[in-house]
Design a protein around this motif. Structure first.
Motif, short mmCIF file in Angstrom:
data_model
loop_
_atom_site.label_atom_id
_atom_site.label_comp_id
_atom_site.label_asym_id
_atom_site.label_seq_id
_atom_site.Cartn_x
_atom_site.Cartn_y
_atom_site.Cartn_z
N MET A 204 -47.94 22.31 -0.95
CA MET A 204 -47.35 22.82 0.28
C MET A 204 -47.73 21.92 1.44
O MET A 204 -48.90 21.56 1.60
CB MET A 204 -47.80 24.26 0.54
CG MET A 204 -47.12 24.90 1.73
SD MET A 204 -47.58 26.64 1.92
CE MET A 204 -46.80 27.35 0.48
N ASP B 87 -45.45 23.58 6.54
CA ASP B 87 -45.14 24.87 5.91
C ASP B 87 -46.24 25.89 6.21
O ASP B 87 -45.95 27.05 6.52
CB ASP B 87 -44.99 24.69 4.40
CG ASP B 87 -43.85 23.76 4.03
OD1 ASP B 87 -42.88 23.69 4.80
OD2 ASP B 87 -43.94 23.10 2.98
N ALA C 219 -38.18 26.73 11.24
CA ALA C 219 -38.08 26.08 9.93
C ALA C 219 -36.74 25.36 9.77
O ALA C 219 -36.67 24.27 9.21
CB ALA C 219 -38.27 27.11 8.82
N LYS D 245 -36.63 21.43 9.03
CA LYS D 245 -36.25 21.04 7.67
C LYS D 245 -34.76 20.77 7.50
O LYS D 245 -34.33 20.27 6.46
CB LYS D 245 -36.71 22.11 6.68
CG LYS D 245 -38.23 22.22 6.59
CD LYS D 245 -38.65 23.30 5.63
CE LYS D 245 -40.16 23.26 5.43
NZ LYS D 245 -40.62 22.05 4.72
N GLN E 48 -38.73 24.71 -2.85
CA GLN E 48 -39.68 24.79 -1.75
C GLN E 48 -39.14 25.59 -0.57
O GLN E 48 -39.86 26.40 0.02
CB GLN E 48 -40.06 23.38 -1.28
CG GLN E 48 -41.15 23.39 -0.21
CD GLN E 48 -41.51 22.01 0.25
OE1 GLN E 48 -40.70 21.10 0.22
NE2 GLN E 48 -42.75 21.84 0.71
N ASN E 49 -37.87 25.42 -0.22
CA ASN E 49 -37.31 26.16 0.91
C ASN E 49 -37.33 27.66 0.67
O ASN E 49 -37.59 28.45 1.58
CB ASN E 49 -35.89 25.68 1.21
CG ASN E 49 -35.87 24.32 1.89
OD1 ASN E 49 -36.88 23.85 2.40
ND2 ASN E 49 -34.72 23.66 1.88
N ILE F 148 -40.89 28.94 1.16
CA ILE F 148 -41.27 29.03 2.57
C ILE F 148 -40.67 30.27 3.22
O ILE F 148 -41.34 30.99 3.98
CB ILE F 148 -40.84 27.76 3.33
CG1 ILE F 148 -41.55 26.54 2.75
CG2 ILE F 148 -41.17 27.89 4.81
CD1 ILE F 148 -43.04 26.68 2.64
#
Length: 299
Positions: A1, A5, A64, A68, A164-165, A168
């Protein structure tokens, strides 16, 4: 991570704590409160604390999104806000149960952007969002139960999610719920309301569209399924205002005596084995959810 994040997760937690403090003060001033039914003196506490969770989650997800540059964050946020808005309106206007059941499906509309536009798939999505959001709203009524269960489910499904998204989003939401839980745990200073509980199920279903294993989510929903089956088979789709609340005797929770307004639920089945204090009952259900979460890690 990544460090960013972790920063986003911490931001959600800190914002949730801050907004919840502000919401407690403001709702008390406005008199938007309800009785804590499982206390002998039945104190009145703010009842739509989920608006603080929503504010914390929204700001964190917007951050976020800009950091991102993933459209997934915007879609999930829109679904969350749709469901939270429906919950808030219900908290204020008190929809009939069947109407809330239908309106809860609207949280699926933004999620259409994540699935193939096929009739069967669309029907399944709307059905799943409707059921899941109502389940996370139904297994409720005790200090800290809903927010704690939601945080546990979000945490464990995040551990099982490879994208990963998606991780999160789930961990940001879990952190916002934990920030709220500080004030919602026994003895509660604030209640989440439907605005705080309906979106949990919607986001969990959304997670399965972006990488979370559906079968693991099904495992985490087992307590909700049991609770829903018990309630539906013993009193059907009626407002909780039409039923007897769990009784408090000498500080211990006990199921009400049999009658036409009594019903079964997961909590009442547990209490049939042994009367428990409110925090003890919540701890038992949390513990069950944690055990199921551990199962999702090893299967």
């Amino acid at each position: 991570m990544e460090t960013v994040d972790i920063a986003l997760i911490m931001l959600a937690f800190l914002l949730s704590v801050t907004f919840t403090l502000l919401v407690i003060k403001r709702l008390n001033i406005l008199g938007i409160v309800s009785e804590d039914l499982h206390k002998k003196e039945r104190p009145r506490k703010p009842k739509i604390g989920g608006v603080g969770i929503a504010a914390a989650f929204t700001i964190s997800i917007v951050a976020a999104y800009f950091l991102k540059s993933s459209f997934v964050f915007a879609i999930i946020l829109l679904a969350f806000l749709t469901e939270a808005t429906i919950g808030l309106i219900d908290d204020l206007l008190q929809f009939a149960p069947w109407r809330k059941l239908v309106l809860a499906s609207f949280g699926a509309i933004p999620l259409l952007l994540l699935i193939p536009i096929e009739p069967f798939t669309i029907v399944i999505l709307f059905f799943a969002v409707t059921i899941a959001s109502n389940w996370t709203n139904m297994l409720a009524g005790f200090n800290g139960l809903e927010s704690g269960l939601g945080a546990i489910m979000l945490f464990f499904i995040a551990l099982s999610t490879p994208m990963q998204n998606a991780q999160i989003i789930l961990l940001i939401y879990a952190a916002a719920l934990v920030g709220f839980l500080i004030f919602n745990k026994y003895p509660a200073k604030i209640f989440p309301g439907d605005v705080g509980t309906l979106p949990i199920g919607t986001v969990l279903i959304a997670a399965t569209l972006i990488g979370a294993p559906f079968y693991k989510l099904a495992i985490l929903f087992i307590p909700h399924v049991v609770d829903a089956i018990l309630k539906f088979t013993t009193f059907g789709v009626f407002s909780s205002a039409q039923t007897k609340p769990t009784e408090v005797r000498a500080g211990f929770l006990t199921p009400p005596k049999n009658g036409n307004k009594s019903y079964l639920s997961l909590s009442r089945v547990i209490l049939k084995f042994k009367p428990l204090r409110e925090w003890e009952l919540v701890s038992v259900i949390w513990g069950l959810e944690i055990l199921l979460g551990m199962v999702t890690i090893i299967v």
